[in-house]
Design a protein around this motif. Structure first.
Motif, short mmCIF file in Angstrom:
data_model
loop_
_atom_site.label_atom_id
_atom_site.label_comp_id
_atom_site.label_asym_id
_atom_site.label_seq_id
_atom_site.Cartn_x
_atom_site.Cartn_y
_atom_site.Cartn_z
N THR A 1 52.83 28.38 10.97
CA THR A 1 54.16 28.97 10.98
C THR A 1 54.51 29.46 9.58
OG1 THR A 1 55.31 26.89 10.54
CG2 THR A 1 54.91 27.46 12.85
N ILE A 2 55.11 30.63 9.52
CA ILE A 2 55.60 31.20 8.27
C ILE A 2 57.08 31.50 8.46
CG2 ILE A 2 55.46 33.18 6.72
CD1 ILE A 2 52.44 33.27 7.36
N THR A 3 57.90 30.86 7.64
CA THR A 3 59.35 30.92 7.82
C THR A 3 60.01 31.46 6.55
OG1 THR A 3 59.21 28.96 9.24
CG2 THR A 3 61.39 29.56 8.41
N ASP A 4 61.02 32.31 6.72
CA ASP A 4 61.81 32.77 5.58
C ASP A 4 63.29 32.70 5.94
OD1 ASP A 4 63.05 35.52 6.33
OD2 ASP A 4 60.96 35.77 6.93
N ASN A 5 64.14 32.64 4.94
CA ASN A 5 65.58 32.60 5.17
C ASN A 5 66.22 33.93 4.79
OD1 ASN A 5 65.39 32.45 2.40
ND2 ASN A 5 66.95 30.87 2.15
N GLY A 6 65.50 35.00 5.14
CA GLY A 6 65.96 36.34 4.78
C GLY A 6 66.90 36.98 5.78
N GLY B 1 70.35 37.29 9.70
CA GLY B 1 71.11 36.76 8.59
C GLY B 1 70.82 35.32 8.25
N THR B 2 69.89 34.71 9.00
CA THR B 2 69.62 33.29 8.77
C THR B 2 68.14 33.02 8.49
OG1 THR B 2 71.46 32.66 10.20
CG2 THR B 2 69.81 30.96 9.73
N SER B 3 67.27 33.34 9.44
CA SER B 3 65.86 33.02 9.25
C SER B 3 64.98 33.77 10.26
CB SER B 3 65.62 31.51 9.42
OG SER B 3 65.88 31.13 10.77
N THR B 4 63.70 33.84 9.91
CA THR B 4 62.68 34.39 10.80
C THR B 4 61.46 33.49 10.74
OG1 THR B 4 63.44 36.67 10.48
CG2 THR B 4 61.19 36.38 11.31
N VAL B 5 60.87 33.21 11.90
CA VAL B 5 59.68 32.37 11.98
C VAL B 5 58.60 33.10 12.75
CG1 VAL B 5 58.71 30.16 12.67
CG2 VAL B 5 61.13 30.31 12.02
N VAL C 1 60.46 30.75 1.30
CA VAL C 1 59.40 31.07 2.26
C VAL C 1 58.55 29.82 2.39
CG1 VAL C 1 57.29 32.41 2.66
CG2 VAL C 1 59.33 33.55 1.76
N SER C 2 58.20 29.47 3.61
CA SER C 2 57.37 28.28 3.79
C SER C 2 56.19 28.58 4.71
CB SER C 2 58.20 27.12 4.37
OG SER C 2 58.62 27.43 5.69
N LEU C 3 55.11 27.87 4.46
CA LEU C 3 53.89 27.95 5.27
C LEU C 3 53.59 26.55 5.78
CD1 LEU C 3 51.10 29.30 6.15
CD2 LEU C 3 50.25 28.54 3.92
N GLU C 4 53.39 26.41 7.08
CA GLU C 4 53.04 25.12 7.65
C GLU C 4 51.86 25.28 8.59
OE1 GLU C 4 55.07 21.25 9.90
OE2 GLU C 4 56.22 23.10 9.64
N VAL C 5 50.88 24.38 8.46
CA VAL C 5 49.67 24.43 9.29
C VAL C 5 49.45 23.04 9.89
CG1 VAL C 5 47.23 25.05 9.38
CG2 VAL C 5 48.70 26.09 7.63
N TYR C 6 49.31 23.00 11.20
CA TYR C 6 49.13 21.71 11.86
C TYR C 6 48.46 21.92 13.21
CZ TYR C 6 53.35 23.24 14.37
OH TYR C 6 54.25 23.95 15.10
N THR C 7 48.00 20.83 13.82
CA THR C 7 47.37 20.89 15.13
C THR C 7 48.29 20.32 16.19
OG1 THR C 7 46.27 18.77 14.75
CG2 THR C 7 45.02 20.77 14.22
N GLU C 8 48.13 20.84 17.38
CA GLU C 8 48.92 20.36 18.52
C GLU C 8 48.06 20.56 19.77
OE1 GLU C 8 52.75 22.22 20.40
OE2 GLU C 8 53.35 20.98 18.67
N ALA C 9 47.73 19.45 20.44
CA ALA C 9 46.78 19.50 21.56
C ALA C 9 45.47 20.09 21.06
CB ALA C 9 47.37 20.29 22.73
#
Length: 245
Positions: A180-185, A233-237, A166-174
């Motif tokens: 984003t929270i991503t898992d490989n479930g 079967g691969t990932s969810t974001v 599980v990953s958490l990413e925080v960033y700015t854009e414009a």
């Protein structure tokens, strides 16, 4: 109960004229007050019933061996959770805004989630952009939204497998802040994905179907968006986008 699509249509109608906006605003307020009243009236006696069960267990521990006792207690706990989440859903758009230090907020959130999985093999990573701009947000509800997504991600993977992530990413854009929270479930099938933010739609065992609906309402109340993309079967974001003010 109104779905997300229903609220979108109402917002479009409200934008047509001040008179329509005033009328529909009163309608929505009445709808929310009715839900709150019903939830409150049911929750109070249910809490008394649950307290009585706990008292009986303390005085007569032998009841724990009764055939249907655990299912009875489980059903009541589920009803309590459902009423609590119904209240959270109903109040999802009521915010108490304050300026928050985004870096401190997200680092604390990451540490809190990491501590909850310390006894599992789940691999959790967080990438938080340095020097994030401050946010105007409801700290409690924003934390509720993100912990809900992180918990869902944890539930979607096999926490006994060292390959689960599980990953958490925080960033700015414009002028936006993205989380984003991503898992490989297990992922979400294409036919289910468009409905996951609708109230009482759930594909989890013992789920109330309100968690993602609450998260979506909180995001919208912050003038943000919450979106999901998934490959079964691969990932969810899940991606939360918030305006930088």
């Amino acid at each position: 109960m109104f779905s997300t699509a229903d609220y979108d249509k109402l917002q479009q109608i409200m934008a047509e004229s001040p008179e329509k906006k005033e009328l529909l605003t009163r309608l929505l307020e009445t709808h929310q007050m009715s839900l709150s009243a019903i939830s409150h009236e049911i929750r109070n006696p249910l809490t008394l019933v649950y307290s009585t069960l706990q008292f009986i267990e303390s005085q007569h521990p032998e009841v724990l061996e009764y055939k249907h006792w655990s299912s009875l207690r489980g059903d009541i706990e589920y009803m309590k959770l459902l009423l609590e989440e119904l209240s959270s859903y109903n109040n999802g758009e009521k915010l108490t805004l304050s300026p928050i230090d985004a870096n401190t907020f997200f680092k604390t959130l990451a540490l809190s989630f990491a501590s909850s999985i310390v006894d599992t093999k789940l691999q959790f990573t967080s990438r938080i952009q340095p020097q994030l701009p401050p946010l105007m947000a409801d700290v409690v509800k924003l934390r509720q939204l993100l912990l809900n997504l992180l918990t869902n991600a944890k539930d979607a993977v096999d926490c006994k497998s060292p390959l689960s992530t599980v990953s958490l990413e925080v960033y700015t854009e414009a002028n936006m802040l993205l989380v984003t929270i991503t898992d490989n479930g297990c992922g979400i099938s294409p036919e289910k994905l468009p409905h996951i933010f609708e109230p009482f739609i759930t594909y989890k065992k013992q789920g109330t179907g309100l968690g993602l609906a609450i998260a979506n309402r909180i995001a919208r109340a912050h003038d943000g968006t919450l979106n999901a993309a998934s490959t079964p079967g691969t990932s969810t974001v899940f991606t939360l986008t918030l305006p930088i003010q």
